[in-house]
Design a protein around this motif. Structure first.
Motif: not given
Length: 276
Positions: A8, A15, A145, A157
């Motif tokens: 991402n 993440k 994601i 996104l």
């Protein structure tokens, strides 16, 4: 070896926290797992207990083809979990490799050398869509994601999905979205529920049932160089990452209402912020 990129380009979505802890639980559940740190910040490296200042070899050397991948691999405190570490040297890699033929395939070629040695490779990408991330997406079978339960969760996104389409069209036609992981949730707020609903509307059944809460323990663990499974194995954050891995492995049993359970998280647990 199944290769999953955690990607991402928006920062602060947990993440790296997710990559470390999912890799750890895959190993604890019996899967031979390799965590590959592709971020110059090297948070997955230090969070996995590796001193990034004392590395003889790193992912930087690998991408420049100075070494074979097995030379860079480091052990961790968890049996079955190993790391290809990163350090600040990686900062210059995108510029240094810009004119190199086949630069997008450097990681893919290295991972092919150890294809039979691991069940999973978890690829932690930097918060950008540059050459390092492209190397990960070219090498990967699929993408997870992470999306934070906050305002502007879906911001950017569309650009990520366009990048995935470009990778499929030009470099890796079999790449697919493995799942979407909701992170940094605070179930005391209506916003978290609204964002989860919005993301489910966008991604459908790709969204994992398990939602990762915002907790103090998840924030603290990287500072001790430990995955949450070693730092606070009975915490709510640990249980949730274990649940995510069960979903990935087809072992998850939806026997509780996550939202109702998360509302009861005590004050100490619920005010931290997952790192990464």
């Amino acid at each position: 070896m199944k290769k999953i990129a955690f990607c991402n380009q928006k920062g602060g979505v947990a993440k790296t926290t997710s990559a470390i802890n999912i890799a750890a639980y895959l190993a604890l559940k019996g899967k031979r797992t390799l965590l590959v740190d592709l971020d110059p910040q090297a948070n997955a490296t230090s969070g996995g207990g590796i001193d990034k200042a004392k590395l003889e070899h790193s992912i930087y050397d690998l991408l420049h083809e100075h070494i074979r991948i097995d030379t860079a691999i480091k052990d961790t405190a968890i049996d079955g979990l190993k790391i290809v570490p990163s350090n600040i040297n990686l900062t210059g890699a995108e510029v240094e490799l810009v004119n190199v033929m086949g630069r997008e395939y450097r990681l893919k070629k290295s991972l092919e050398e150890i294809e039979e040695n691991y069940d999973y490779a978890i690829l932690d990408c930097p918060p950008s869509l540059g050459l390092l991330t492209i190397n990960a997406l070219t090498a990967a079978n699929s993408v997870i994601i992470p999306i934070q339960c906050e305002y502007y969760a879906l911001e950017g996104l569309s650009q990520l999905m366009q990048t995935l389409d470009l990778i499929r069209d030009n470099l890796n036609e079999s790449l697919y979205v493995e799942g979407v992981l909701m992170t940094l949730a605070d179930f005391r707020t209506n916003l978290t529920k609204e964002v989860i609903s919005e993301v489910k509307e966008y991604f459908g059944d790709k969204v994992y049932k398990t939602v990762i809460p915002r907790t103090v323990k998840l924030t603290e663990a990287p500072g001790f160089g430990k995955p949450i499974a070693l730092y606070a194995e009975d915490s709510i954050g640990a249980r949730r990452y274990s649940d995510v891995v069960d979903e990935m492995l087809g072992l998850y049993k939806d026997t509780q209402d996550n939202i109702k359970e998360e509302v009861t998280i005590n004050t100490e647990e619920s005010h931290g912020e997952a790192a990464g």
